[in-house]
Design a protein around this motif. Sequence first.
Motif, short mmCIF file in Angstrom:
data_model
loop_
_atom_site.label_atom_id
_atom_site.label_comp_id
_atom_site.label_asym_id
_atom_site.label_seq_id
_atom_site.Cartn_x
_atom_site.Cartn_y
_atom_site.Cartn_z
N ARG A 40 0.80 -1.19 -0.04
CA ARG A 40 -0.03 0.14 0.01
C ARG A 40 0.94 1.26 0.07
N THR A 41 0.73 2.28 -0.92
CA THR A 41 1.48 3.61 -0.96
C THR A 41 0.75 4.35 0.39
N LEU A 42 1.65 5.56 0.46
CA LEU A 42 1.23 6.29 1.47
C LEU A 42 -0.19 6.82 1.11
N LEU A 43 -0.70 7.24 0.08
CA LEU A 43 -1.97 7.59 -0.39
C LEU A 43 -3.02 6.63 0.01
N GLN A 44 -2.65 5.15 -0.37
CA GLN A 44 -3.78 4.35 -0.08
C GLN A 44 -3.76 3.85 1.41
N MET A 45 -2.75 4.11 2.17
CA MET A 45 -2.87 4.01 3.56
C MET A 45 -3.52 5.21 4.18
N SER A 46 -3.32 6.63 3.65
CA SER A 46 -4.28 7.76 4.13
C SER A 46 -5.91 7.37 3.95
N TYR A 47 -6.20 6.60 2.76
CA TYR A 47 -7.41 6.39 2.36
C TYR A 47 -7.99 5.18 3.63
N ASP A 48 -7.31 4.43 3.57
CA ASP A 48 -7.62 3.11 4.72
C ASP A 48 -7.92 3.59 5.91
N ARG A 49 -6.97 4.43 6.35
CA ARG A 49 -7.04 5.14 7.82
C ARG A 49 -8.50 5.92 7.77
N ILE A 50 -9.05 6.44 6.99
CA ILE A 50 -9.98 7.38 7.08
C ILE A 50 -11.48 6.49 6.97
N LEU A 51 -11.54 5.36 6.52
CA LEU A 51 -12.52 4.64 5.98
C LEU A 51 -13.60 4.33 7.38
N PRO A 52 -13.04 4.01 8.40
CA PRO A 52 -13.61 3.78 9.44
C PRO A 52 -14.55 5.01 10.06
N LEU A 53 -14.22 6.29 9.63
CA LEU A 53 -14.47 7.22 10.10
C LEU A 53 -15.39 8.02 9.33
N VAL A 54 -15.50 8.01 7.97
CA VAL A 54 -15.85 8.72 6.99
C VAL A 54 -16.79 7.96 5.78
N ASP A 55 -17.92 8.13 5.55
CA ASP A 55 -18.59 7.31 4.46
C ASP A 55 -17.50 7.31 3.23
N PRO A 56 -17.47 6.17 2.38
CA PRO A 56 -16.55 6.37 1.18
C PRO A 56 -16.96 7.33 0.20
N LYS A 57 -18.14 7.49 0.15
CA LYS A 57 -18.72 8.44 -0.76
C LYS A 57 -18.43 9.79 -0.63
N ASN A 58 -17.82 10.11 0.79
CA ASN A 58 -17.69 11.36 1.35
C ASN A 58 -16.10 11.82 1.54
N ILE A 59 -15.31 11.06 0.66
CA ILE A 59 -14.08 11.07 0.81
C ILE A 59 -13.51 11.71 -0.62
N LEU A 60 -12.72 12.83 -0.49
CA LEU A 60 -12.31 13.55 -1.69
C LEU A 60 -11.03 13.62 -1.86
N VAL A 61 -10.29 13.47 -2.92
CA VAL A 61 -8.83 13.70 -3.14
C VAL A 61 -8.70 15.08 -4.18
N VAL A 62 -7.85 15.82 -3.53
CA VAL A 62 -7.37 17.02 -4.33
C VAL A 62 -6.10 16.81 -4.84
N THR A 63 -5.85 16.85 -6.20
CA THR A 63 -4.56 16.57 -6.66
C THR A 63 -4.26 17.52 -7.77
N ASN A 64 -3.15 17.43 -8.41
CA ASN A 64 -2.90 18.10 -9.62
C ASN A 64 -3.26 17.32 -10.75
N SER A 65 -3.66 17.99 -11.78
CA SER A 65 -4.45 17.25 -12.81
C SER A 65 -3.60 16.38 -13.44
N THR A 66 -2.14 16.46 -13.27
CA THR A 66 -1.15 15.26 -14.05
C THR A 66 -1.24 14.16 -13.17
N TYR A 67 -1.79 14.01 -12.09
CA TYR A 67 -1.72 12.90 -11.27
C TYR A 67 -3.31 12.17 -11.37
N TYR A 68 -4.20 12.46 -12.23
CA TYR A 68 -5.35 11.96 -12.03
C TYR A 68 -5.35 10.29 -12.34
N ASP A 69 -4.61 9.98 -13.27
CA ASP A 69 -4.50 8.42 -13.57
C ASP A 69 -4.09 7.67 -12.47
#
Length: 361
Positions: A40-69
């Motif tokens: 798991r990457t640092l981003l994936q670990m950050s996502y996993d960590r928040i799942l018990p606290l927030v509905d998955p539909k309410n999780i947003l990632v803000v990133t530079n357009s070059t990192y969309y893929d």
Amino acid sequence: MANSSHRYCVIMCGGIGSRFWPYSRTSQPKQFIDFFGTGRTLLQMSYDRILPLVDPKNILVVTNSTYYDQVREQLPELESDQILLEPARRNTAPCIAWAAYHIAARDPEASMIVTPSDHLITREREFEQSITRGFEFVEKHDALLTLGIKPTRPETGYGYIQIGPRIEDDILKVKTFTEKPNLELAKVFLESGEFFWNSGIFIWKANTIINALRTHCSDVSSVFDLGEESFGTPEETPFINKFFPACMNISIDFGVMEKASNVYVECVDFGWSDLGTWSALYDNSPRNRDGNVTQNCSVLSYNSSGNIFAVRGDKLVVVSNLEDYIIADSGDVLLICPMSEEQKIKQMVNDARITFGDKYL
């Protein structure tokens, strides 16, 4: 307790991690790297960590357009409208403003946690308890809440928060913010017991931070107020692409937190590191019997200790009589630098840009 369906998470994922160069590159910053070999990457670990606290539909990632893929590849659970793409890098205040306006348009009752994508947290149960307590506090108060980490050493690479009067349990009024201090001042902060590290993790109601931006950082809020009608609709993206680059480059700490009067700190202890430097990665990685850290590479070391080896590809690293060094090899760049001089890596990146353009970045 407030309805948790109104709780949101914003993961800030736009940095380029230049202090981890050359392992972290513009094309693949550190948040997309599996540093610990866990799968798991640092981003994936950050996502996993928040799942018990927030509905998955309410999780947003803000990133530079070059990192969309890369975000879609690493977090396939997200719908495309959960990824907000910045057309330009403008620091944390515009990033947070956009997320807050976007969330408030969809849910006027929303509260939100804002967290970087590249931090390490080792005690996740304590993290969940702290975040739940933080949400409950901001849902009852008109408050901007930051999370403060009890310092363990006189660190000069972090900002500091001076605590004021206690409000409830571990939540106190903020007295002052101090940017990265020199070593002497950091020692004073540590000994006083009044200062905590600024984690860069925030909790507040969406409308509370919008109001604070309008009061203290109107150069940013005025841009988003122009497009208020478009937020939460498909028209939001064209507006952002047109106006976001006009935002001033400013951090949320400098733009809002250091100026507002309704700022509080929750003093937490959940095994936090911002993993901002090679030495931080060394401190948080298992070491072999020689006190060396190896990042998925083969090493033969002789009379050598305190080193970190991060070498990509099928290459054997052989060293003798080397102590407290960073050896980082990433394809077309090899970095050999004393750990004590790692603060110079940002300057090295700038020098590489001046001398060779973007070729090695």
